[in-house]
Structures are given as structure tokens and as C-alpha cells.
Design an enzyme around this catalytic site. Sequence first.
Site, PDB file in Angstrom:
ATOM      1  N   CYS A  93      56.243  -5.756-109.458  1.00 16.13           N
ATOM      2  CA  CYS A  93      55.362  -4.662-109.031  1.00 16.13           C
ATOM      3  C   CYS A  93      55.161  -4.582-107.512  1.00 16.13           C
ATOM      4  CB  CYS A  93      54.045  -4.759-109.793  1.00 16.13           C
ATOM      5  SG  CYS A  93      53.149  -3.198-109.777  1.00 16.13           S
ATOM      6  N   ARG A 127      47.722   6.700-112.268  1.00 13.01           N
ATOM      7  CA  ARG A 127      48.395   5.404-112.401  1.00 13.01           C
ATOM      8  C   ARG A 127      49.312   5.427-113.624  1.00 13.01           C
ATOM      9  NH1 ARG A 127      46.855   1.862-108.929  1.00 13.01           N
ATOM     10  NH2 ARG A 127      47.841   0.104-109.943  1.00 13.01           N
ATOM     11  N   HIS A 192      54.605  -6.601-115.552  1.00 13.41           N
ATOM     12  CA  HIS A 192      53.630  -7.524-114.968  1.00 13.41           C
ATOM     13  C   HIS A 192      53.353  -8.756-115.813  1.00 13.41           C
ATOM     14  CE1 HIS A 192      51.557  -6.983-111.282  1.00 13.41           C
ATOM     15  NE2 HIS A 192      51.434  -5.683-111.424  1.00 13.41           N
TER      16      HIS A 192
HETATM   17  N1  GLN Z   1      49.700  -1.372-105.214  1.00  9.09           N
HETATM   18  C1  GLN Z   1      50.800  -1.117-106.000  1.00  9.09           C
HETATM   19  C2  GLN Z   1      50.660   0.079-106.930  1.00  9.09           C
HETATM   20  O1  GLN Z   1      49.618   0.313-107.526  1.00  9.09           O
HETATM   21  C3  GLN Z   1      51.188  -2.387-106.756  1.00  9.09           C
HETATM   22  C4  GLN Z   1      50.172  -2.804-107.753  1.00  9.09           C
HETATM   23  C5  GLN Z   1      50.619  -3.933-108.605  1.00  9.09           C
HETATM   24  O2  GLN Z   1      51.270  -4.872-108.147  1.00  9.09           O
HETATM   25  N2  GLN Z   1      50.207  -3.863-109.846  1.00  9.09           N
HETATM   26  O3  GLN Z   1      51.618   0.791-107.057  1.00  9.09           O
END
Ligand code: GLN
Length: 246
Positions: A93, A127, A192
Site C-alpha cells: 500500500c 476510499r 494489507h
Molecule cells: N495513504 C495511502 C492511501 O490512502 C496509503 C494508505 C495505506 O497504506 N493504507 O492511499
Amino acid sequence: MKLRLCHLYPELLNLYGDRGNVLILRRRAEWRGIAVEVTRLSLGDKLDPGVYDLYFLGGGPDQEQGVASSDLFQKGPWLKEAVEGGAALLAICGGYQLLGEYYRASNGETLPGVGLWAAYTEAGIKRLKGNIAIQVEELGLERPVIGFENHGGRTFLQGARPLGQVIYGDGNNGTDGTEGARYKSAIGTYLHGPLLSKNPHLADYLLELALRRRYGEVELAPLDDSLEIAVNEGVFRRFLPTKGKW
Ligand code: GLN
């Protein structure tokens, strides 16, 4: 045999327990009688590109990502040299985003990337989060790689090879069906947490790529992965949409 693993920014980039992947890699190697040395490197530490067989970088929210990014940018040429020299790498990520060309955050700030893969990332409004399954050609078509994603950034590959194709979930950007990126033995992904716990085939693939750097082709002895595979299959089917080609 010995495996030298470098864990980058462990205190900054460790969202959802990403560092569990380091424990899994270590344990799966040790079960085969392979000694593992883990070195943790962070802000200001020198990275010697000739030393490590495998690098790991987790993910992190924009703030931590910002703290790590300028240091990572400086380490970038060493990291690229290491990958050119055959080292394997897994980045998740936020770490994955910073190894591309740049990451533009939602506040408009642009963090320059290492440029290991030809890809850029820009924050979107909504998101992209939820369960995800992908098909990774090198791992055989019958067993998907499964995981969980949560990112605001949309990554667009600019000639880089994707890690896999999305079966369900959003992947790189929610539109083009790609997930992650690959360059030589380096892998970046949005999946993740301790993703290797439910994807033992991906864990062993990474170990084999890493060991190849100093030992040539290595075939790892099989382990009893019946529990891990049952989890992979169970989770894959649980979130499989009822409609669609699968
Ligand atoms: N800040 C980044 C995003 O939201 C990465 C977040 C993460 O590693 N989950 O795209």
C-alpha cells in the site's frame, strides 16, 4: 543457507499489522532449515545494496508516509541497485505507492517516488476498501491471492507489469482490473496486513525469488499448509460475488 531480510521503516509503515509478513517469511524459511537475519532500517540509516536478499516495506497513512518518503527517496538509488542485482522485495500500500513515480495526496502535496516501477498514484475522493482477490499468473490460476485493501490513492501503471488481475475488489484504481506492480523480483501490492498468512503460495514464491540471488534456483521443501489453504479457499468463496464471471 541463510536469508538476509531488510525491514524498512518498521515503526512508520505498519498499518493493519503489515509486519506480520516478516514473521511469516522468517518462520517459513526456518522450517526449511534456512537461517534468517532480519535488519531493521529507518530514517537516516545507510542501505548497503549488496547485503540483503529480501526487502519489506509496509503501508501507512499519509502522515507517516510523508515522514518516510524523503528518506526513502534518498535511499532510492540503493534500493534500485539492490533490485537490479536480484534482490526480492515486497511493498504494501503506502510503501508500494512510494516506489512508483510519485504519490499525490488529497491535500495536493506531491511526494516524489523512487521510480522502481513505472506507475503513479493520486488520491481520489472515495476510499477503495474491502475484501479483494486477485489472480497471479506465476502462482498458477487455480489458487487466488486474497486480502483486504483500504486506500485513497489510485495507482495507474505506465508500462509496469501488474502483480495480478482483480477477481473481485478494486485493486490499483477500481477501473482497469489490475492489482499491484512487478519489476524483476520486486512486488508491490495493495493487499494489507499479514497477507502471507493466508497466501502461503505467495510467501514461498517470495522466498524462492530471494534465495535465487545468492543460491540460484532453490526448490523449497513442501510444508503442511492445509490450514492456510482452507482459510484461503474459505475467505475467497465467502466474498465471491454471486454475479460475474466467477
Ligand atoms: N495513504 C495511502 C492511501 O490512502 C496509503 C494508505 C495505506 O497504506 N493504507 O492511499
